[in-house]
Enzyme design. Structure first.
Site, mmCIF file in Angstrom:
data_model
loop_
_atom_site.group_PDB
_atom_site.id
_atom_site.type_symbol
_atom_site.label_atom_id
_atom_site.label_comp_id
_atom_site.label_asym_id
_atom_site.label_seq_id
_atom_site.Cartn_x
_atom_site.Cartn_y
_atom_site.Cartn_z
ATOM 1 N N GLN A 56 28.913 42.167 28.819
ATOM 2 C CA GLN A 56 29.132 40.789 29.246
ATOM 3 C C GLN A 56 28.168 40.404 30.363
ATOM 4 O OE1 GLN A 56 33.623 40.612 28.940
ATOM 5 N NE2 GLN A 56 33.222 38.584 29.772
ATOM 6 N N SER A 110 29.547 48.906 29.303
ATOM 7 C CA SER A 110 30.883 48.312 29.199
ATOM 8 C C SER A 110 31.161 47.890 27.754
ATOM 9 C CB SER A 110 31.004 47.138 30.173
ATOM 10 O OG SER A 110 32.319 46.604 30.176
ATOM 11 N N ARG A 119 40.503 42.963 22.878
ATOM 12 C CA ARG A 119 40.244 43.531 24.211
ATOM 13 C C ARG A 119 40.119 42.421 25.248
ATOM 14 N NH1 ARG A 119 35.229 45.094 26.919
ATOM 15 N NH2 ARG A 119 35.444 47.016 28.150
ATOM 16 N N HIS A 141 37.308 47.021 34.608
ATOM 17 C CA HIS A 141 37.128 48.411 35.008
ATOM 18 C C HIS A 141 37.800 48.757 36.337
ATOM 19 C CE1 HIS A 141 34.450 48.461 31.634
ATOM 20 N NE2 HIS A 141 33.722 47.504 32.174
ATOM 21 N N GLN A 154 38.199 53.486 29.718
ATOM 22 C CA GLN A 154 37.096 52.637 30.184
ATOM 23 C C GLN A 154 37.589 51.340 30.823
ATOM 24 O OE1 GLN A 154 35.039 49.735 28.144
ATOM 25 N NE2 GLN A 154 33.112 50.864 27.937
#
Length: 309
Positions: free
Chosen positions: A11, A91, A116, A201, A249
């Site tokens: 992203q 990521s 997600r 995260h 993650q």
């Protein structure tokens, strides 16, 4: 022929118009965008190519970036048969890496990262979540300050280790804002709270972990090419490992810098698939191994030529 590694952006690399040159010049791209639109009920032509506000929303950003990276990879694979030494993503980009590694079908992956993004939003909704970019401080100093501040009740964590002197934090936005002066006093050249409503995260996403896990179990295949984990900086090749690492993650920092440093000596060239040159820019400041980017048909042909030099 050169030894290569395939890398995939996360992203922040999104931009209106990304993938358009592929779409206009490749039947592979047209077919992949059509199938993705049918799968999610999202008009990806509009999302990618026309001005809109949705591209900046994480539940749309994530599948859009993954789709463009997957298209770049599929067109490349159609023209160049080369096996990477390993694959790595930043990521969200780790999911794109898994597509290219044969661990998950791209349509399943697009649905997975759409979910997600929704789970990340749900975990942070009403929680005043945010992220901060820090420039000019050593990792150890940032880590010490974050630990000290958490002991004082603030919720702040290192989230992305991008390169030396560039680290992104995640946590409660008001806590991050309150620490701008603390970090600048400690020597940071910049401490900028980002325009984001999720905190990637870090422990604020704990509720998203179990929500994501069933989709990982359903869609990840048993074996695939070597992928480097953002969490551990180790290579994994099995479904069992993938499920645990991709779930972790969400709440663990992205160790991108450490991963690049660890594996760069094994290859001659990094190839970045997707819009822009975000990872190419980072890599230039991390290692001496060159990075090339495939974001349109012209850059594709250039990279194929570089591989064969």
């Amino acid at each position: 022929m050169k030894k290569v590694a395939f890398i995939f952006p996360g992203q922040g690399s999104q931009k209106i118009g990304m993938g358009k040159d592929f779409f206009e010049n490749s039947d592979i791209a047209k077919d992949m965008i059509r199938k993705a639109s049918d799968r999610l009920g999202i008009n990806f032509e509009e999302l990618l190519f026309e001005e809109n506000e949705n591209l900046g929303k994480t539940e749309y950003t994530q599948p859009a970036i993954l789709l463009v990276s997957a298209i770049a990879y599929e067109i490349f694979k159609d023209k160049c048969d080369i096996k990477p030494e390993f694959l790595l993503g930043h990521s969200l980009g780790e999911f794109s890496a898994l597509v290219a590694a044969g661990a998950i079908d791209y349509l399943d992956a697009i649905e997975l990262v759409h979910k997600r993004g929704l789970f990340m939003n749900e975990a942070c909704f009403g929680g005043n979540a945010g992220m901060m970019a820090l420039v000019g401080l050593e990792d150890s100093k940032v880590e010490f300050i974050c630990t000290e501040q958490r002991e004082n009740g603030k919720k702040v964590w290192p989230a992305n280790y991008n390169m030396d002197g560039q680290l992104v934090l995640a946590g409660i936005k008001s806590d991050l804002e309150s620490l701008v002066e603390t970090f600048t006093t400690a020597g940071a050249k910049r401490a900028i709270v980002l325009d984001m409503s999720v905190a990637s995260h870090c422990e604020l996403l704990t509720s998203a972990v179990e929500n994501l896990r069933p989709y990982l179990e359903e869609y990840i295949k048993d074996e695939f090419l070597p992928v480097v984990s953002n969490v551990s900086t180790e290579i994994y090749t099995t479904k069992e490992e993938a499920i645990e690492l991709l779930a972790s993650q969400l709440t663990s920092p992205v160790k991108y810098k450490q991963s690049i440093e660890k594996f760069a000596s094994k290859i001659d060239l990094f190839i970045e698939f997707g819009n822009g040159v975000v990872l190419k820019g980072l890599n230039r400041k991390i290692v001496k191994v060159p990075t090339s980017n495939i974001s349109d048909m012209s850059s594709l042909e250039k990279v194929i030529g570089e591989i064969n030099e």
